[in-house]
Design a protein around this motif. Structure first.
Motif, short mmCIF file in Angstrom:
data_model
loop_
_atom_site.label_atom_id
_atom_site.label_comp_id
_atom_site.label_asym_id
_atom_site.label_seq_id
_atom_site.Cartn_x
_atom_site.Cartn_y
_atom_site.Cartn_z
N SER A 1 0.87 -1.18 0.00
CA SER A 1 0.00 0.00 0.00
C SER A 1 0.90 1.23 0.00
O SER A 1 1.49 1.58 1.03
N ARG B 1 1.81 6.98 -5.27
CA ARG B 1 0.58 6.72 -6.02
C ARG B 1 0.33 7.83 -7.04
O ARG B 1 -0.14 7.59 -8.15
N THR C 1 0.10 7.27 -11.02
CA THR C 1 -1.06 7.68 -11.80
C THR C 1 -0.65 8.62 -12.94
O THR C 1 -1.14 8.52 -14.06
N ALA D 1 -0.57 -0.47 -7.68
CA ALA D 1 -0.51 0.84 -7.05
C ALA D 1 -0.76 1.94 -8.06
O ALA D 1 -1.39 2.97 -7.77
N ASN D 2 -0.30 1.75 -9.31
CA ASN D 2 -0.48 2.78 -10.33
C ASN D 2 -1.92 2.92 -10.77
O ASN D 2 -2.30 3.92 -11.37
N HIS E 1 -4.46 3.09 -8.72
CA HIS E 1 -5.20 3.89 -7.73
C HIS E 1 -5.13 5.35 -8.12
O HIS E 1 -4.05 5.90 -8.28
#
Length: 553
Positions: free
Chosen positions: A491, A497, A501, A546-547, A549
């Motif tokens: 996490s 994050r 993104t 993770a990418n 989110h």
């Protein structure tokens, strides 16, 4: 015939303050006068006893006088003459003066004062008592004047006692001694206090270990360590927030003439944390040997892995992580430290974004920095308005306090005034901090981007504190480790994050026109700003998830 033993001389010297000994020659001049007097009387000086303490102190607190009396007891078969320079050197307390005179007489010593001639007649004893009382009067008058002047400086906002650790005194032309930062120790205390306020140091014990491990922080001369109560005294002292108070003299808290090491807002947060529910003390074996301890949990039960050293049959010691939960199926199954921490380092390597992406992120951070500056300006205006409102409330409460007749009402109004004053101090501290960043953008950006660009490098070359910071700043939750398959999906914290993104070209983060030149409809080009995808494995899976989110709004 029995030959009578010749008298011998003992000298007693005293000054009121060790500073007089460092900056003057009071002890030497007293000793010289007494030696000359003893020589003129044909006596040999056997020993000299010295004190650097107030004349009103108890006899037991004066090591020189205690040693002198003990010398007389141990050599009761000899005849001594005790010399001292002035009646005030013996004592500045009437009670202690008379007690010492009687005690020396009982021990068989004769007393000689260079500035006063003793007379054993009733009239002589009366005059001696008057002179001793005069010394006591002078001492108390000097003490009263010193206290009045010191209190006046405190009320004016000047710190008037020994400089606390982290500060030093400089002498101003019109202000006298002024408290300023100690350039060597001050930054260390600032980091510790801000770390305690923010939760970086969960306990006072953790803050104490930080100070003790810092090479530039002064330690106890006797133990070479920082005392257990030392940190608590630092955290509750308002002088570090630029405030001055001394309640035994009725000097309430007020803004000092010196600059604090931390803001008053930070100081207030520290006091809140001190009264909150205490945390369990940090384990003493949480050290550089096991940097991941507390940050990695068992895949079987979810509890944190513990760590320790085991000894093989050959006598060599080997470091392991292990689960110690009784009900866990993996209890006692150890994991080599090199394996667990090595895979963690590989996980950090997979989080390193590309340089073009960091350039774009830097541009966005600059825009956010400028926008935050404008928000801070508006917030400062709001704080000014709140402070004006508090001033109005204070005036109303004070007016009611003046008219109050009941002691209960007066006490309640006084508590209300103190609460409003405390609230005002916090708001003033906040206002002073708004619009004034701790460091320029370039310095803040350089430090942040150094970490974001390569957390693995910080982990590899940083000390224990840096390693612990990487664990806290990179992941929002404890990592889960499986003995057979390695780390599960981590996490990630918001910055990683966000960068993940951004690398996917999310329309939530990229302006409508895009970051590349516009292309005709139907055409498509791969962005050169994408993060490199690591090879298949347990690390790439976590990064890809993770990418996906979206960043927090």
């Amino acid at each position: 015939m029995i030959k009578e033993e010749k008298e011998r001389a003992l000298i007693y010297c005293r000054i009121s303050d060790p500073k007089q000994g460092r900056e003057g020659s009071g002890l030497l001049s007293q000793e010289q006068r007494c030696r000359v007097a003893a020589t003129e009387m044909g006596l040999v000086v056997e020993d000299v006893f010295r004190d650097e303490i107030s004349g009103g102190s108890e006899v037991e607190e004066r090591p020189g006088m205690v040693a002198l009396l003990q010398h007389l007891r141990d050599n009761s078969h000899r005849r001594y003459v005790v010399f001292f320079d002035d009646l005030k050197r013996l004592s500045r307390s009437t009670k202690h003066h008379l007690m010492l005179r009687e005690l020396m007489s009982d021990l068989g010593a004769r007393v000689v004062c260079l500035n006063y001639r003793f007379d054993d007649t009733p009239e002589g004893e009366f005059m001696e008592t008057l002179f001793a009382a005069q010394g006591q009067l002078e001492r108390k008058q000097i003490g009263r004047q010193t206290r009045q002047k010191t209190k006046a400086r405190l009320e004016a906002g000047f710190y008037a006692f020994t400089a606390p650790i982290g500060f030093r005194f400089i002498k101003g032309k019109s202000t006298g001694k002024l408290l300023v930062h100690d350039e060597r120790v001050g930054p260390i205390l600032t980091e510790m206090m801000e770390g305690f306020a923010s939760g970086r140091f969960q306990t006072k014990e953790a803050a104490r270990v930080f100070l003790e491990n810092h090479p530039d922080y002064p330690k106890s001369r006797s133990t070479g360590k920082v005392g257990n109560s030392h940190v608590h005294r630092l955290l509750i002292n308002p002088v570090y927030a630029g405030q001055v108070e001394y309640l035994p003299w009725g000097v309430t808290r007020r803004k000092g003439q010196h600059k604090g090491l931390i803001s008053y807002e930070t100081f207030a947060r520290i006091q809140e944390r001190l009264v909150e529910r205490s945390h369990a003390p940090e384990r003493k074996d949480l050290n550089l040997d096991f940097a991941c301890r507390g940050g990695v949990s068992c895949s079987g039960c979810g509890n944190a892995l513990t760590a320790g050293w085991s000894r093989s049959k050959t006598g060599k010691r080997h470091p392991y992580y292990v689960c110690q939960t009784r009900t866990c199926a993996r209890k006692g199954k150890s994991i080599r430290r090199d394996k667990l921490e090595g895979e963690f380092a590989e996980l950090l390597k997979a989080l390193s974004p590309s340089k073009p992406l960091l350039t774009v992120a830097g541009t966005m951070f600059r825009a956010l920095w400028d926008k935050e500056g404008e928000r801070q300006r508006l917030r400062r205006q709001s704080l000014d308005q709140q402070i004006r409102e508090l001033d109005k409330q204070l005036r109303l409460v004070v007016d009611r306090l003046v008219d109050a007749r009941s002691s209960t009402v007066m006490n309640a109004l006084e508590e209300r005034v103190e609460a409003l004053e405390e609230r005002k101090r916090v708001l003033i501290s906040k206002r002073e901090g708004f619009g004034k960043p701790l460091k320029p953008f370039e310095a803040m950006y350089r430090t942040s981007m150094h970490y974001l660009s390569n957390p693995h490098k910080v982990w590899e070359f940083g000390g224990f504190e840096e390693k612990r910071a990487v664990l806290k700043l990179t992941f929002t939750e404890r990592l889960v480790y499986d003995r057979d398959h390695g780390y599960r999906t981590p996490s990630l914290s918001l910055p990683f994050r966000f960068l993940g993104t951004l690398s996917q070209g999310s329309p939530l983060m990229v302006p409508g026109a895009g970051l590349e030149p516009a292309l005709p409809e139907g055409k498509r080009i791969l962005s050169p700003l994408r993060l490199p995808i690591p090879p298949p494995g347990p690390f790439s899976r976590g990064l890809e998830l993770a990418n996906r989110h979206p960043p927090d709004p």
